[in-house]
Motif scaffolding. Sequence first.
Motif, PDB file in Angstrom:
ATOM      1  N   PHE A 188       0.833  -1.195   0.000  1.00 12.13           N
ATOM      2  CA  PHE A 188       0.000   0.000   0.000  1.00 12.13           C
ATOM      3  C   PHE A 188       0.877   1.258   0.000  1.00 12.13           C
ATOM      4  N   LEU A 189       1.869   1.287   0.860  1.00 10.03           N
ATOM      5  CA  LEU A 189       2.766   2.443   0.949  1.00 10.03           C
ATOM      6  C   LEU A 189       3.505   2.661  -0.364  1.00 10.03           C
ATOM      7  N   LYS A 190       4.005   1.588  -0.960  1.00  8.60           N
ATOM      8  CA  LYS A 190       4.711   1.693  -2.237  1.00  8.60           C
ATOM      9  C   LYS A 190       3.795   2.239  -3.330  1.00  8.60           C
ATOM     10  N   ASP A 191       2.591   1.692  -3.442  1.00 10.23           N
ATOM     11  CA  ASP A 191       1.632   2.156  -4.448  1.00 10.23           C
ATOM     12  C   ASP A 191       1.201   3.598  -4.180  1.00 10.23           C
ATOM     13  N   PHE A 192       0.994   3.916  -2.921  1.00  6.22           N
ATOM     14  CA  PHE A 192       0.564   5.260  -2.535  1.00  6.22           C
ATOM     15  C   PHE A 192       1.612   6.300  -2.930  1.00  6.22           C
ATOM     16  N   LEU A 193       2.875   5.993  -2.717  1.00  4.19           N
ATOM     17  CA  LEU A 193       3.947   6.941  -3.030  1.00  4.19           C
ATOM     18  C   LEU A 193       4.330   6.941  -4.509  1.00  4.19           C
ATOM     19  N   ALA A 194       3.899   5.939  -5.265  1.00  4.61           N
ATOM     20  CA  ALA A 194       4.269   5.837  -6.681  1.00  4.61           C
ATOM     21  C   ALA A 194       3.539   6.851  -7.550  1.00  4.61           C
TER      22      ALA A 194
ATOM     23  N   GLY B 162      -9.434  -1.361  11.818  1.00 10.50           N
ATOM     24  CA  GLY B 162      -8.076  -0.838  11.705  1.00 10.50           C
ATOM     25  C   GLY B 162      -7.879   0.278  10.694  1.00 10.50           C
ATOM     26  N   LYS B 163      -8.955   0.934  10.284  1.00  9.60           N
ATOM     27  CA  LYS B 163      -8.824   2.023   9.313  1.00  9.60           C
ATOM     28  C   LYS B 163      -7.947   3.149   9.862  1.00  9.60           C
ATOM     29  N   SER B 164      -8.254   3.616  11.061  1.00  2.00           N
ATOM     30  CA  SER B 164      -7.450   4.688  11.677  1.00  2.00           C
ATOM     31  C   SER B 164      -6.028   4.218  11.926  1.00  2.00           C
ATOM     32  N   HIS B 165      -5.874   2.962  12.278  1.00  2.00           N
ATOM     33  CA  HIS B 165      -4.542   2.399  12.512  1.00  2.00           C
ATOM     34  C   HIS B 165      -3.717   2.448  11.223  1.00  2.00           C
ATOM     35  N   LEU B 166      -4.326   2.084  10.101  1.00  2.00           N
ATOM     36  CA  LEU B 166      -3.620   2.131   8.819  1.00  2.00           C
ATOM     37  C   LEU B 166      -3.222   3.563   8.470  1.00  2.00           C
TER      38      LEU B 166
ATOM     39  N   ILE C 291       0.571   4.947   7.983  1.00  2.00           N
ATOM     40  CA  ILE C 291       1.008   5.686   6.786  1.00  2.00           C
ATOM     41  C   ILE C 291       1.680   6.989   7.218  1.00  2.00           C
ATOM     42  N   TYR C 292       1.034   7.706   8.120  1.00  2.00           N
ATOM     43  CA  TYR C 292       1.582   8.977   8.617  1.00  2.00           C
ATOM     44  C   TYR C 292       2.965   8.781   9.243  1.00  2.00           C
ATOM     45  N   ALA C 293       3.130   7.708   9.984  1.00  2.00           N
ATOM     46  CA  ALA C 293       4.411   7.442  10.650  1.00  2.00           C
ATOM     47  C   ALA C 293       5.502   7.020   9.669  1.00  2.00           C
ATOM     48  N   ASN C 294       5.109   6.566   8.481  1.00  2.00           N
ATOM     49  CA  ASN C 294       6.083   6.038   7.530  1.00  2.00           C
ATOM     50  C   ASN C 294       6.324   6.909   6.300  1.00  2.00           C
TER      51      ASN C 294
END
Length: 189
Positions: free
Chosen positions: A58-64, A80-84, A88-91
């Motif tokens: 998800f992170l890779k696709d999001f940043l692509a 876990g929506k807020s957790h995800l 993302i925010y932390a990474n």
Amino acid sequence: MSFEKFICWNLDRVQRVMNEEATQPSNHLFLATHHPITMYRQELIEASSRIEYDEQKFLKDFLAEKEFTFVPVLGDSGTGKSHLIRWIYANIKSTDKRKVLLIPKIGTNLKDIVGLVLEGIEGEKFDEYRKRVSLATTTLTKTQARVQLLNQLAAAIGDDEERDKSKLTDEQNYLVDELNSLLYDQFFR
């Protein structure tokens, strides 16, 4: 230290780490207690496109994405929506070209969000934006502000003959064609 004070002190620390609201703890506490969640990816319209997915993909696709990414995170309460979003925010780190914001889901209004976006950005243009936000929110009632926002959104996405739609996906063309009607719909308003 007495046993009672030791227990209270430890309970305070446990409560800070085990906070139920994923967006609240600091990055180091959040990441120390993080556990990956099970999730799936599905294209907007094709239900059969559902595939297993993980946070790293998800992170890779999001940043692509080059220009912007709009990703609805859907699921039942407690999945876990807020957790995800917090993960993302932390990474994702802010850079000269990217500002990463974590917008609280409770107690936030549009004025606060625009303020967060403009925070720390210098320049005459951004000073003007801050001034306009301040004036707009002090001269309009909530109802007037809502109506004006919906009207401005509808006008911005309305049918524009000069807009090149050839590079849009079918889903994007559908939204361009239908979202305008939704924003003017009396029941939606």
